[in-house]
Design a protein around this motif. Structure first.
Motif, short mmCIF file in Angstrom:
data_model
loop_
_atom_site.label_atom_id
_atom_site.label_comp_id
_atom_site.label_asym_id
_atom_site.label_seq_id
_atom_site.Cartn_x
_atom_site.Cartn_y
_atom_site.Cartn_z
N PHE A 252 -10.78 26.90 4.06
CA PHE A 252 -12.14 26.55 4.00
C PHE A 252 -13.07 27.77 3.97
CE2 PHE A 252 -9.43 23.67 6.89
CZ PHE A 252 -9.49 22.35 6.15
N ASP A 253 -14.14 27.31 3.33
CA ASP A 253 -15.23 28.08 3.23
C ASP A 253 -15.96 28.12 4.16
OD1 ASP A 253 -15.27 28.41 0.12
OD2 ASP A 253 -14.91 26.36 0.11
N LEU A 254 -16.07 26.97 5.09
CA LEU A 254 -16.95 26.61 6.16
C LEU A 254 -16.35 25.75 7.32
CD1 LEU A 254 -19.94 26.96 7.49
CD2 LEU A 254 -20.36 25.07 6.25
N ILE A 255 -16.35 26.31 8.48
CA ILE A 255 -15.88 25.68 9.57
C ILE A 255 -17.08 25.27 10.61
CG2 ILE A 255 -13.87 25.05 11.36
CD1 ILE A 255 -12.37 27.07 9.87
N VAL A 256 -17.47 24.18 11.01
CA VAL A 256 -18.40 23.95 12.06
C VAL A 256 -17.56 23.32 13.32
CG1 VAL A 256 -20.55 22.87 12.51
CG2 VAL A 256 -19.96 23.45 10.27
N LEU A 278 -17.10 30.70 10.38
CA LEU A 278 -16.84 29.63 11.46
C LEU A 278 -18.12 29.85 12.28
CD1 LEU A 278 -15.19 27.85 13.28
CD2 LEU A 278 -14.57 29.77 14.50
N VAL A 279 -18.86 28.15 12.18
CA VAL A 279 -19.95 28.25 13.04
C VAL A 279 -19.75 27.43 14.12
CG1 VAL A 279 -22.34 27.65 12.85
CG2 VAL A 279 -21.27 28.33 10.77
N GLN A 280 -20.12 28.10 15.48
CA GLN A 280 -20.06 27.51 16.72
C GLN A 280 -21.41 26.70 16.88
OE1 GLN A 280 -17.24 27.80 18.44
NE2 GLN A 280 -17.86 26.50 20.02
N VAL A 281 -21.25 25.14 17.04
CA VAL A 281 -22.51 24.44 17.54
C VAL A 281 -22.08 24.13 19.00
CG1 VAL A 281 -23.45 24.09 15.30
CG2 VAL A 281 -21.88 22.57 16.43
N GLY A 282 -20.80 23.90 19.25
CA GLY A 282 -20.68 23.36 20.76
C GLY A 282 -20.81 24.41 21.75
N MET A 283 -20.93 24.15 22.91
CA MET A 283 -21.24 25.25 23.81
C MET A 283 -20.45 25.19 24.98
SD MET A 283 -23.83 27.18 22.46
CE MET A 283 -24.67 26.97 20.76
N PRO A 284 -19.29 25.91 25.03
CA PRO A 284 -18.43 25.58 26.26
C PRO A 284 -19.13 26.31 27.48
CG PRO A 284 -17.26 26.69 24.42
CD PRO A 284 -18.83 26.76 24.07
N GLU A 285 -18.62 25.84 28.62
CA GLU A 285 -19.27 26.39 29.85
C GLU A 285 -18.89 27.79 30.13
OE1 GLU A 285 -18.33 23.62 33.14
OE2 GLU A 285 -18.44 22.00 31.83
N LYS A 286 -17.67 28.28 29.56
CA LYS A 286 -17.46 29.39 29.99
C LYS A 286 -17.18 30.29 28.56
CE LYS A 286 -14.51 28.15 33.93
NZ LYS A 286 -13.24 28.16 34.45
N SER A 301 -16.61 35.52 9.07
CA SER A 301 -17.43 35.55 9.86
C SER A 301 -17.69 34.61 10.91
CB SER A 301 -19.09 35.33 9.28
OG SER A 301 -19.11 36.47 8.20
N LEU A 302 -17.88 34.93 12.15
CA LEU A 302 -18.34 34.14 13.24
C LEU A 302 -19.72 34.09 13.52
CD1 LEU A 302 -17.13 32.28 15.68
CD2 LEU A 302 -17.03 34.24 16.95
N ALA A 303 -20.34 32.89 13.61
CA ALA A 303 -21.74 32.55 13.81
C ALA A 303 -22.15 31.53 14.63
CB ALA A 303 -22.20 32.30 12.16
N GLY A 304 -23.25 31.32 14.96
CA GLY A 304 -23.75 30.33 15.64
C GLY A 304 -24.93 29.66 15.12
N SER A 305 -25.26 28.46 15.49
CA SER A 305 -26.67 27.82 15.21
C SER A 305 -26.87 26.73 16.21
CB SER A 305 -26.17 27.00 13.81
OG SER A 305 -27.12 26.32 13.15
N MET A 306 -28.44 26.56 16.31
CA MET A 306 -28.79 26.05 17.30
C MET A 306 -29.99 24.87 16.58
SD MET A 306 -30.73 26.85 20.66
CE MET A 306 -32.32 27.40 20.16
N ILE A 307 -29.73 23.73 16.60
CA ILE A 307 -30.48 22.69 16.08
C ILE A 307 -31.18 23.14 14.81
CG2 ILE A 307 -31.03 21.20 17.95
CD1 ILE A 307 -33.52 22.90 18.74
N GLY A 308 -32.68 22.78 14.67
CA GLY A 308 -33.13 23.34 13.26
C GLY A 308 -34.72 23.47 13.70
N GLY A 309 -35.52 24.02 12.63
CA GLY A 309 -37.07 23.91 12.99
C GLY A 309 -37.52 22.55 12.36
N LEU A 310 -38.87 22.67 12.69
CA LEU A 310 -39.52 21.47 12.18
C LEU A 310 -39.66 20.99 10.54
CD1 LEU A 310 -42.69 21.99 14.49
CD2 LEU A 310 -41.27 20.14 14.80
#
Length: 360
Positions: A252-256, A278-286, A301-310
């Motif tokens: 894979f080129d990208l895993i979300v 690999l982009v993390q959008v789920g947020m584990p408690e631990k 790469s391991l990255a994160g992403s949170m929603i989006g701007g306007l």
């Protein structure tokens, strides 16, 4: 649905008493109550809320899984409705417009991120739609309510081609997946994996497919295989089968990753091609643990992403309008919200609960 009080702000408009469902304390069942919305300011609009999606983060916030909450708490950041009133300085909207509000209702407007349209990463602190503190120092209340008063700049237009009920989850689930897919270039010739087929994951499949990528769902079992293929996935694999990680190694080129469970991220990183992400959008408690070796051997790469701007959220809504993409929902009455919370915790929903706000 709302009554005006005698308190006024500088525009002379009274504050509003609004029906809502709120958690009175951490982990408590939600109860019907009333809240006070601020008076309509110069650049504010009043949204007659029609529908409000239930996000898994609502459970986390009510349960204080991510930190101390502000109670009573009115959840809801997937809001779709119609403009019912505008302040005297409003230029973007008129009464009757179909609008939505997502995870934040204000930001500093001055930092580099805000200036770049990345308000979700506001360095001065974005004001979240609920369980936050507004610039006036008052707590924010979310979409499990009859009305919302919000600055016109923080509302988004919902295309006429989308039904409001199924469009509501786009304001969080939709943009949460659209943003990383767009940023990391999902499209023709790219192989994309979506981990999990829930409220977030099913939107990822729809969006990645519409962008032209080859889409694989990685789920614990094959229980939702027909759902995934019907939503546009090209392949569906069970992560409980060790052969999956052998067969798909380096693919894979990208895993979300949309799930909030404690996964073996090293195993999933092994599924990436050289320079894959690999982009993390789920947020584990631990906190999660990861050995760096799988990253190093493929320059991955391991990255994160949170929603989006306007701007990007509006782009997503327009994209969905053009491609006929909306959430798969189960519409509920407001008095079913606690049952919905229980079912969501058990993963028993296809794929997003949405509250009919007319029942609040």
């Amino acid at each position: 649905m709302a009554n005006e009080t005698n308190e006024s702000n500088t525009t002379g408009t009274a504050t509003r008493t609004v029906a809502a469902y709120a958690a009175p304390r951490p982990d408590a069942p939600l109860e019907k109550t009333t809240i006070t919305r601020r008076a309509v300011g110069e650049h504010d609009i009043v949204i007659d809320i029609k529908y409000s999606g239930i996000c898994h983060s609502d459970l986390h916030q009510v349960g204080e899984d991510w930190g101390t909450g502000i109670f009573p708490m009115v959840p809801g950041h997937e809001i779709a409705g119609v403009v019912s009133e505008i302040g005297p300085g409003v230029t973007r909207w008129k009464v009757g417009d179909r609008v939505g509000v997502g995870c934040f209702v204000d930001s500093c407007r001055e930092c580099d991120n805000c200036q770049a349209g990345l308000q979700q990463y506001c360095t001065g602190g974005a004001v979240f739609t609920y369980n936050g503190t507004g610039r006036d120092g008052l707590p924010t209340y979310g979409g499990y309510s009859a009305e919302l008063v919000v600055d016109e700049a923080y509302a988004l237009g919902i295309p006429d081609s989308l039904p409001l009920d199924a469009a509501a989850p786009l304001l969080c689930a939709g943009i949460t997946l659209y943003s990383p897919l767009a940023h990391w270039g999902a499209g023709p010739g790219k192989k994309v994996a979506i981990v999990g087929l829930g409220g977030l994951g099913h939107m990822g499949v729809k969006l990645a497919h519409a962008m032209g990528a080859e889409v694989t769902v990685l789920s614990q079992s094959l229980r939702k295989r027909e759902d995934g293929l019907g939503l546009g996935a090209d392949d569906y694999r069970a992560t409980s089968d060790p052969a999956t990680f052998t067969d798909l190694a380096g693919r894979f080129d990208l895993i979300v990753n949309t799930v909030s469970a404690d996964l073996d991220l090293s195993a999933y990183i092994g599924l990436l091609r050289t320079d894959g992400t690999l982009v993390q959008v789920g947020m584990p408690e631990k906190p999660v643990t990861l050995h760096p070796f799988p990253l190093a051997i493929g320059r991955r790469s391991l990255a994160g992403s949170m929603i989006g701007g306007l701007p990007e959220t509006q782009e997503m809504l327009d994209f969905c309008g053009e491609h006929g993409i909306a959430a798969e929902i189960e519409l509920i009455r407001a008095d079913q919200v606690n049952e919905a919370f229980r079912r969501l915790a058990d993963g028993d929903v296809r794929f997003r609960f949405v509250i009919d706000a007319s029942t609040i």
